[in-house]
Design an enzyme around this catalytic site. Structure first.
Site, PDB file in Angstrom:
ATOM      1  N   GLN A 126       6.035  -0.583  -1.283  1.00 53.87           N
ATOM      2  CA  GLN A 126       4.890  -1.926  -0.559  1.00 53.87           C
ATOM      3  C   GLN A 126       4.086  -1.852  -2.045  1.00 53.87           C
ATOM      4  O   GLN A 126       3.376  -2.115  -2.363  1.00 53.87           O
ATOM      5  CB  GLN A 126       3.668  -1.580   0.099  1.00 53.87           C
ATOM      6  CG  GLN A 126       2.535  -1.986   0.836  1.00 53.87           C
ATOM      7  CD  GLN A 126       1.026  -1.131   1.431  1.00 53.87           C
ATOM      8  OE1 GLN A 126       1.056  -0.128   0.629  1.00 53.87           O
ATOM      9  NE2 GLN A 126       0.325  -1.852   2.204  1.00 53.87           N
ATOM     10  N   GLY A 127       4.307  -3.859  -1.808  1.00 55.62           N
ATOM     11  CA  GLY A 127       3.575  -4.470  -2.955  1.00 55.62           C
ATOM     12  C   GLY A 127       2.873  -5.469  -2.770  1.00 55.62           C
ATOM     13  O   GLY A 127       3.104  -6.713  -2.454  1.00 55.62           O
ATOM     14  N   GLU A 245      -1.602   0.777   9.934  1.00 55.59           N
ATOM     15  CA  GLU A 245      -1.719   1.524   8.543  1.00 55.59           C
ATOM     16  C   GLU A 245      -2.244   2.629   8.584  1.00 55.59           C
ATOM     17  O   GLU A 245      -2.534   3.573   8.491  1.00 55.59           O
ATOM     18  CB  GLU A 245      -1.414   1.141   6.854  1.00 55.59           C
ATOM     19  CG  GLU A 245      -1.709   1.442   5.623  1.00 55.59           C
ATOM     20  CD  GLU A 245      -1.864   1.201   4.524  1.00 55.59           C
ATOM     21  OE1 GLU A 245      -1.726  -0.124   4.414  1.00 55.59           O
ATOM     22  OE2 GLU A 245      -1.633   2.106   3.749  1.00 55.59           O
ATOM     23  N   GLU A 389     -15.270   1.801   1.892  1.00 54.03           N
ATOM     24  CA  GLU A 389     -16.692   0.886   1.561  1.00 54.03           C
ATOM     25  C   GLU A 389     -15.834  -0.049   2.699  1.00 54.03           C
ATOM     26  O   GLU A 389     -16.711  -0.377   3.240  1.00 54.03           O
ATOM     27  CB  GLU A 389     -16.498   0.856   0.422  1.00 54.03           C
ATOM     28  CG  GLU A 389     -17.223   2.186  -0.434  1.00 54.03           C
ATOM     29  CD  GLU A 389     -16.505   2.920  -1.220  1.00 54.03           C
ATOM     30  OE1 GLU A 389     -15.048   2.648  -1.211  1.00 54.03           O
ATOM     31  OE2 GLU A 389     -16.769   4.644  -1.077  1.00 54.03           O
TER      32      GLU A 389
HETATM   33  C1  LIG Z   1      -2.757   6.754  -5.034  1.00 51.68           C
HETATM   34  C2  LIG Z   1      -2.574   5.290  -4.196  1.00 51.68           C
HETATM   35  C3  LIG Z   1      -1.595   5.084  -3.134  1.00 51.68           C
HETATM   36  C4  LIG Z   1      -1.762   3.147  -3.712  1.00 51.68           C
HETATM   37  N1  LIG Z   1      -0.092   3.055  -3.252  1.00 51.68           N
HETATM   38  C5  LIG Z   1      -0.058   1.895  -2.411  1.00 51.68           C
HETATM   39  C6  LIG Z   1       1.116   0.965  -2.363  1.00 51.68           C
HETATM   40  O1  LIG Z   1       1.627   1.708  -2.173  1.00 51.68           O
HETATM   41  N2  LIG Z   1       0.938  -0.321  -2.776  1.00 51.68           N
HETATM   42  C7  LIG Z   1      -0.086  -0.905  -2.620  1.00 51.68           C
HETATM   43  O2  LIG Z   1      -0.102  -2.100  -2.655  1.00 51.68           O
HETATM   44  N3  LIG Z   1      -1.129  -0.337  -3.007  1.00 51.68           N
HETATM   45  C8  LIG Z   1      -1.265   0.807  -3.018  1.00 51.68           C
HETATM   46  N4  LIG Z   1      -2.290   1.246  -3.212  1.00 51.68           N
HETATM   47  C9  LIG Z   1      -3.457   0.399  -3.874  1.00 51.68           C
HETATM   48  C10 LIG Z   1      -4.861   0.848  -3.052  1.00 51.68           C
HETATM   49  O3  LIG Z   1      -4.586  -0.158  -1.868  1.00 51.68           O
HETATM   50  C11 LIG Z   1      -5.827   0.492  -3.677  1.00 51.68           C
HETATM   51  O4  LIG Z   1      -6.362   0.951  -4.456  1.00 51.68           O
HETATM   52  C12 LIG Z   1      -7.273   0.026  -2.862  1.00 51.68           C
HETATM   53  O5  LIG Z   1      -6.664  -1.232  -1.575  1.00 51.68           O
HETATM   54  C13 LIG Z   1      -8.583  -0.238  -3.645  1.00 51.68           C
HETATM   55  O6  LIG Z   1      -8.482  -1.568  -4.775  1.00 51.68           O
HETATM   56  P1  LIG Z   1      -8.469  -0.970  -5.995  1.00 51.68           P
HETATM   57  O7  LIG Z   1      -7.855   0.070  -7.103  1.00 51.68           O
HETATM   58  O8  LIG Z   1      -8.142  -2.543  -6.824  1.00 51.68           O
HETATM   59  O9  LIG Z   1      -9.976  -1.181  -6.486  1.00 51.68           O
HETATM   60  P2  LIG Z   1     -11.124  -1.812  -6.478  1.00 51.68           P
HETATM   61  O10 LIG Z   1     -11.003  -3.502  -5.156  1.00 51.68           O
HETATM   62  O11 LIG Z   1     -11.195  -2.593  -7.892  1.00 51.68           O
HETATM   63  O12 LIG Z   1     -12.519  -1.355  -5.666  1.00 51.68           O
HETATM   64  C14 LIG Z   1     -13.268  -0.183  -6.729  1.00 51.68           C
HETATM   65  C15 LIG Z   1     -14.672  -0.130  -6.254  1.00 51.68           C
HETATM   66  O13 LIG Z   1     -14.971  -0.943  -5.590  1.00 51.68           O
HETATM   67  C16 LIG Z   1     -15.918  -1.314  -4.140  1.00 51.68           C
HETATM   68  N5  LIG Z   1     -15.831  -2.377  -3.315  1.00 51.68           N
HETATM   69  C17 LIG Z   1     -14.858  -3.612  -3.649  1.00 51.68           C
HETATM   70  N6  LIG Z   1     -15.371  -4.710  -2.682  1.00 51.68           N
HETATM   71  C18 LIG Z   1     -16.204  -3.967  -2.400  1.00 51.68           C
HETATM   72  C19 LIG Z   1     -16.957  -4.533  -1.052  1.00 51.68           C
HETATM   73  N7  LIG Z   1     -16.922  -6.071  -0.853  1.00 51.68           N
HETATM   74  N8  LIG Z   1     -17.523  -4.008  -0.884  1.00 51.68           N
HETATM   75  C20 LIG Z   1     -18.301  -2.857  -0.962  1.00 51.68           C
HETATM   76  N9  LIG Z   1     -17.076  -2.325  -1.475  1.00 51.68           N
HETATM   77  C21 LIG Z   1     -16.505  -2.984  -2.600  1.00 51.68           C
HETATM   78  C22 LIG Z   1     -14.618  -0.196  -3.579  1.00 51.68           C
HETATM   79  O14 LIG Z   1     -14.432   0.345  -2.508  1.00 51.68           O
HETATM   80  C23 LIG Z   1     -13.892   0.824  -3.722  1.00 51.68           C
HETATM   81  O15 LIG Z   1     -14.978   2.082  -4.298  1.00 51.68           O
HETATM   82  C24 LIG Z   1      -2.406   2.895  -3.685  1.00 51.68           C
HETATM   83  C25 LIG Z   1      -3.526   3.663  -4.122  1.00 51.68           C
HETATM   84  C26 LIG Z   1      -3.928   4.800  -4.438  1.00 51.68           C
HETATM   85  C27 LIG Z   1      -4.335   4.719  -5.305  1.00 51.68           C
END
Ligand SMILES: Cc1cc2nc3c(=O)[nH]c(=O)nc-3n(C[C@H](O)[C@H](O)[C@H](O)COP(=O)(O)OP(=O)(O)OC[C@H]3O[C@@H](n4cnc5c(N)ncnc54)[C@H](O)[C@@H]3O)c2cc1C
Length: 402
Positions: A126-127, A245, A389
């Site tokens: 998934q990208g 999902e 969150e």
């Molecule tokens: C082990 C693992 C596997 C993954 N696999 C995939 C995959 O296969 N494909 C893919 O596309 N993605 C994948 N992901 C990515 C995952 O979907 C993202 O990590 C997730 O959506 C959070 O985005 P971010 O890491 O950029 O954090 P951010 O969005 O930067 O968030 C950082 C922090 O801020 C909080 N936050 C952000 N916005 C808000 C808001 N509006 N209100 C309250 N709090 C907020 C978040 O809850 C978090 O605690 C994976 C992640 C992990 C850890």
């Protein structure tokens, strides 16, 4: 609302359990029980057996080669796999891109891609996420510029689970940077991972595992027929996929299996001269998790029963956010209790096999050596699929009208 299973549903559960007991290799079961991801070979082999049985795409309708199960049967099937524990069918194909292709794809795409997803011959990843686009996914920048009968893709995806095993990636790409809203001008594109210009770089997580990656696209040429639906309406596909999902993330069966294991371990592990299970503080915490799990199970069954009543109408249910939050919190609590049960053994490094000729018998049980890595690894449960969150924001809007 009657949440009891019917006689037919109980018979279905027995059929699934018997099949798993007959077919699942001990090695795969043991690896799953240790908390490790199955190897690609183990997972692929198991998916193949589910396919032969007609069970590899549990959520698909009969016309697309699925078993045509009711929501309750799908729930029972997943619960039995989790309790075994056995690998689920490969989720990126069967639960994510497959249903999107069925709902939004062309007939040619269905013919080309659905058979490989069903049989497990083609692995998907998934990208969606990018370094600057996670929770705020619509900010994604990876671009797809149309040139004649191709798109030229440039950019980077990150956290891409199992990209190193995947034959294909389904990616959200920006097709129209000038669109008035950032959710517009995004396409849902199917990209062959063998295309020239794709680089997969591993990310090793804090528990020492390699399950996620960065994926780079450098002038990658993708045929226009690989765009799913309208090249500006990929956001609709993404929303549809993400709600599927989340529903799968309550993982009640997995928590039940872990709690059973934890109880057995705690009754065999000494703490202050008697089994840990007799320690009142440990028991209290274990009981609290069990109560939460019972509540989650009943809530999940209510959602499943409502889905059953709606005759499979698949509207995203905001309750799926609740299931995701609770399911992940419960598994994280169980992993913390496992660390406590492991005590000082929990700081030993896990070893899948002692090196040949090792002079000491292994003294640290595998479950104890895995307790810390799993505790760390399962931080992910409250992050991926939309962080907890973000789920709370969704619930605040949907349930509280905030
Ligand atoms: C082990 C693992 C596997 C993954 N696999 C995939 C995959 O296969 N494909 C893919 O596309 N993605 C994948 N992901 C990515 C995952 O979907 C993202 O990590 C997730 O959506 C959070 O985005 P971010 O890491 O950029 O954090 P951010 O969005 O930067 O968030 C950082 C922090 O801020 C909080 N936050 C952000 N916005 C808000 C808001 N509006 N209100 C309250 N709090 C907020 C978040 O809850 C978090 O605690 C994976 C992640 C992990 C850890």
């Amino acid at each position: 609302m009657d949440l009891r299973f019917t006689a037919e549903e109980r018979a279905f559960r027995t059929e699934v359990r018997d099949f798993i007991d007959r077919t699942l290799p001990d090695e795969t079961r043991a690896r799953m029980a240790s908390g490790r991801t199955p190897t690609k070979q183990q997972w692929g082999w198991w998916h193949g057996r589910l396919y032969e049985q007609g069970w590899s795409v549990p959520d698909w309708a009969k016309e697309h080669g699925g078993p045509g199960w009711t929501p309750v049967q799908r729930y029972i099937f997943r619960e039995e796999l989790q309790q075994a524990p056995a690998p689920q069918p490969q989720q990126f194909g069967t639960m994510m891109v497959g249903p999107v292709i069925i709902a939004f794809g062309s007939e040619a795409q269905k013919r080309r891609f659905l058979p490989g997803i069903r049989s497990g011959a083609e692995w998907w990843c998934q990208g969606f996420s990018e370094p600057g686009a996670g929770s705020d996914l619509a900010s994604l920048k990876t671009s797809a510029r149309r040139v004649d009968d191709h798109y030229i893709v440039n950019g980077q995806k990150t956290w891409t689970t199992l990209a190193h095993w995947a034959d294909w990636i389904f990616a959200l790409v920006r097709t129209d940077p000038a669109a008035p809203k950032k959710q517009e001008g995004i396409g849902f594109l199917l990209i062959d991972m063998k295309s020239p210009g794709i680089t997969v770089r591993p990310i090793v997580t804090i528990d020492g595992e390699h399950e996620i990656n960065e994926v780079f696209f450098d002038d990658v040429k993708v045929p226009v027929e690989n765009m799913v639906g309208d090249e500006r309406r990929g956001w609709d596909c993404a929303k549809f996929l993400l709600s599927n999902e989340r529903t799968g993330q309550a993982r009640v069966g997995m928590s039940k299996e872990r709690i059973r294991r934890l109880k057995r371990i705690a009754s065999e592990t000494p703490a202050g001269g008697r089994p840990l299970i007799e320690d009142i503080r440990f028991r209290e915490r274990l009981a609290a998790v069990e109560v939460e799990l019972k509540a989650l199970e009943i809530t999940t069954m209510r959602v499943v029963a409502a889905e059953q009543k709606a005759l499979g109408a698949r509207k995203p249910d905001p309750a799926s956010s609740l299931l995701k939050v609770k399911g992940s919190e419960i598994l994280q609590s169980i992993s913390a209790l496992m660390v406590e049960a492991a005590g000082p053994y929990g700081i030993a490094a896990p070893m899948e096999e002692a090196p040949e000729g090792a002079n000491e018998p292994e003294i640290v049980p595998d479950w104890a050596a895995m307790a810390q890595p799993i505790w760390m690894n399962w931080r992910k449960l409250s992050i991926y699929g939309g962080t907890n969150e973000i789920q709370r924001n969704i619930m605040a809007k949907a349930f509280l009208g905030l």
